[in-house]
Design a protein around this motif. Sequence first.
Motif, short mmCIF file in Angstrom:
data_model
loop_
_atom_site.label_atom_id
_atom_site.label_comp_id
_atom_site.label_asym_id
_atom_site.label_seq_id
_atom_site.Cartn_x
_atom_site.Cartn_y
_atom_site.Cartn_z
N GLY A 233 0.82 -1.38 -0.06
CA GLY A 233 -0.06 0.01 -0.04
C GLY A 233 0.69 1.22 0.01
N ASN A 234 2.03 1.20 -0.24
CA ASN A 234 3.16 2.45 -0.18
C ASN A 234 3.75 2.39 -1.56
OD1 ASN A 234 3.57 3.60 2.70
ND2 ASN A 234 2.99 1.54 2.77
N TYR A 235 4.28 3.65 -1.86
CA TYR A 235 4.89 3.78 -3.25
C TYR A 235 6.27 2.93 -2.61
CZ TYR A 235 2.16 6.84 -6.33
OH TYR A 235 1.54 7.17 -7.22
N LYS A 236 6.95 2.32 -3.62
CA LYS A 236 8.40 1.82 -3.24
C LYS A 236 9.33 3.01 -3.30
CE LYS A 236 7.19 -2.68 -5.59
NZ LYS A 236 7.75 -3.56 -6.87
N SER A 237 10.43 2.62 -2.84
CA SER A 237 11.37 3.66 -2.61
C SER A 237 11.77 4.27 -4.20
CB SER A 237 12.83 3.14 -2.02
OG SER A 237 13.39 2.36 -3.21
N LEU A 238 12.17 5.67 -4.26
CA LEU A 238 12.60 6.26 -5.19
C LEU A 238 13.45 5.54 -6.17
CD1 LEU A 238 12.13 9.04 -7.04
CD2 LEU A 238 14.26 9.64 -5.81
N GLU A 239 14.43 4.98 -5.60
CA GLU A 239 15.58 4.14 -6.25
C GLU A 239 14.84 2.76 -6.91
OE1 GLU A 239 15.92 5.15 -3.06
OE2 GLU A 239 17.23 6.77 -3.55
N THR A 240 14.09 2.25 -6.40
CA THR A 240 13.36 1.24 -6.78
C THR A 240 12.43 1.40 -8.05
OG1 THR A 240 13.43 -0.10 -4.62
CG2 THR A 240 11.56 -0.98 -6.38
N ARG A 241 11.65 2.43 -7.80
CA ARG A 241 10.85 3.07 -8.96
C ARG A 241 11.50 3.38 -10.07
NH1 ARG A 241 8.42 7.60 -6.98
NH2 ARG A 241 9.04 7.58 -5.07
N LYS A 242 12.65 4.21 -9.96
CA LYS A 242 13.61 4.68 -10.99
C LYS A 242 14.12 3.22 -11.68
CE LYS A 242 16.25 7.95 -9.91
NZ LYS A 242 17.37 8.78 -9.37
N GLU A 243 14.40 2.35 -11.04
CA GLU A 243 14.87 1.10 -11.76
C GLU A 243 13.87 0.47 -12.67
OE1 GLU A 243 16.82 -3.62 -10.78
OE2 GLU A 243 16.42 -1.95 -9.04
N ILE A 244 12.54 0.42 -11.96
CA ILE A 244 11.60 -0.15 -12.73
C ILE A 244 11.02 0.41 -13.98
CG2 ILE A 244 8.71 -0.55 -12.48
CD1 ILE A 244 9.23 -1.34 -9.58
N ASP B 35 8.87 12.23 -10.10
CA ASP B 35 10.14 12.76 -9.57
C ASP B 35 11.34 11.98 -10.25
OD1 ASP B 35 8.88 14.42 -7.55
OD2 ASP B 35 8.75 12.89 -6.26
N ILE B 36 11.17 11.32 -11.26
CA ILE B 36 12.13 10.51 -12.02
C ILE B 36 12.39 10.73 -13.38
CG2 ILE B 36 12.71 8.29 -12.81
CD1 ILE B 36 11.08 7.07 -10.32
N LEU B 37 11.23 11.21 -14.07
CA LEU B 37 11.30 11.72 -15.66
C LEU B 37 11.26 12.99 -15.71
CD1 LEU B 37 9.18 8.53 -16.95
CD2 LEU B 37 11.70 8.68 -16.92
N ASN B 38 11.73 13.50 -16.78
CA ASN B 38 11.51 15.12 -17.32
C ASN B 38 10.67 15.21 -18.03
OD1 ASN B 38 13.58 15.89 -15.15
ND2 ASN B 38 15.20 15.37 -16.53
N ASN B 39 9.92 14.16 -18.85
CA ASN B 39 9.02 14.29 -20.06
C ASN B 39 7.70 15.27 -19.44
OD1 ASN B 39 10.56 11.89 -20.23
ND2 ASN B 39 9.61 11.61 -22.08
N GLU B 40 6.97 15.89 -20.40
CA GLU B 40 5.90 16.29 -20.25
C GLU B 40 4.87 15.27 -19.98
OE1 GLU B 40 2.40 18.90 -22.60
OE2 GLU B 40 4.87 18.88 -23.31
#
Length: 274
Positions: free
Chosen positions: A208-219, A250-255
């Motif tokens: 029920g939580n977002y995974k860590s920023l690092e894990t989301r970045k990898e995915i 917080d990971i991608l710079n795309n519009e």
Amino acid sequence: MKNILSVKEAYQLSKNDNVIILDASQDGNKVGMTPNNPGKYIDGARVFDIKNDFSDTTSSLPNMFCNEEQFNHNAQKLGIKKNHKILIYDNLGIFTAPRAWWMFKTMGHKDVAVINGGIDEWIKEGLPTSSTPFTDFEKGDFKGIKQYQNIISSSKIEESLGQNQYQVIDARGKGRFDGTVKEPREGMRSGHIPGAYNLPFKDLLENGNYKSLETRKEIINNLELPENIPLVFSCGSGITACVDLLGAADILNNEMKVYDGSWTEWGASDYPLE
């Protein structure tokens, strides 16, 4: 203010006079999720009713973004002010709160965040709750301006197919995306928008939580998304698309845009599919 806050960070912020908490929970969903703590609210939370107050109820499609006048009117009725920092949660951990977050962002409000883990995580930390929402407030002065570039129509997507103008990201589960599982809504075709990538929203979550920023970045990096074109987030009815969008913000710079009609519209149409 960060886009995603821990319950401890949110609790500390909530002690300030210019901070309000919104409960964006909704009854029922098409992905089989049920709340662990129904009827519980973060103490002082106000109800943000996406479906009835902040969606276009004249549309045949669910959860379509309402017009600017309706949004502002109902936000003011909730006592929301221009200078408020807004914290949003729901009772399924992370489900509808990102949609409410995205709506405020699309209305141009910068100080808005989602409470990671929602009411369940709040209760785990032993923080104050209530059995009723907060309703003792005066009319607010909120006045947002709708950023229409954050929303894309089916016709725009259809016109752009094969032209690499947008990259669609579909937040539905793999079976629905592949067309190997029947759609939960009657009359829906199975499959996905041609050229879409699949990022099931649950892949970004854990307990029920977002995974860590690092894990989301990898995915997200594993999707090998193009860097120079806008991303279009889609799902069944515009809710979990926002889970993916917030998880990637917080990971991608795309519009980033949301296809509001999502598969409820596309799957019932004669638009092409894969």
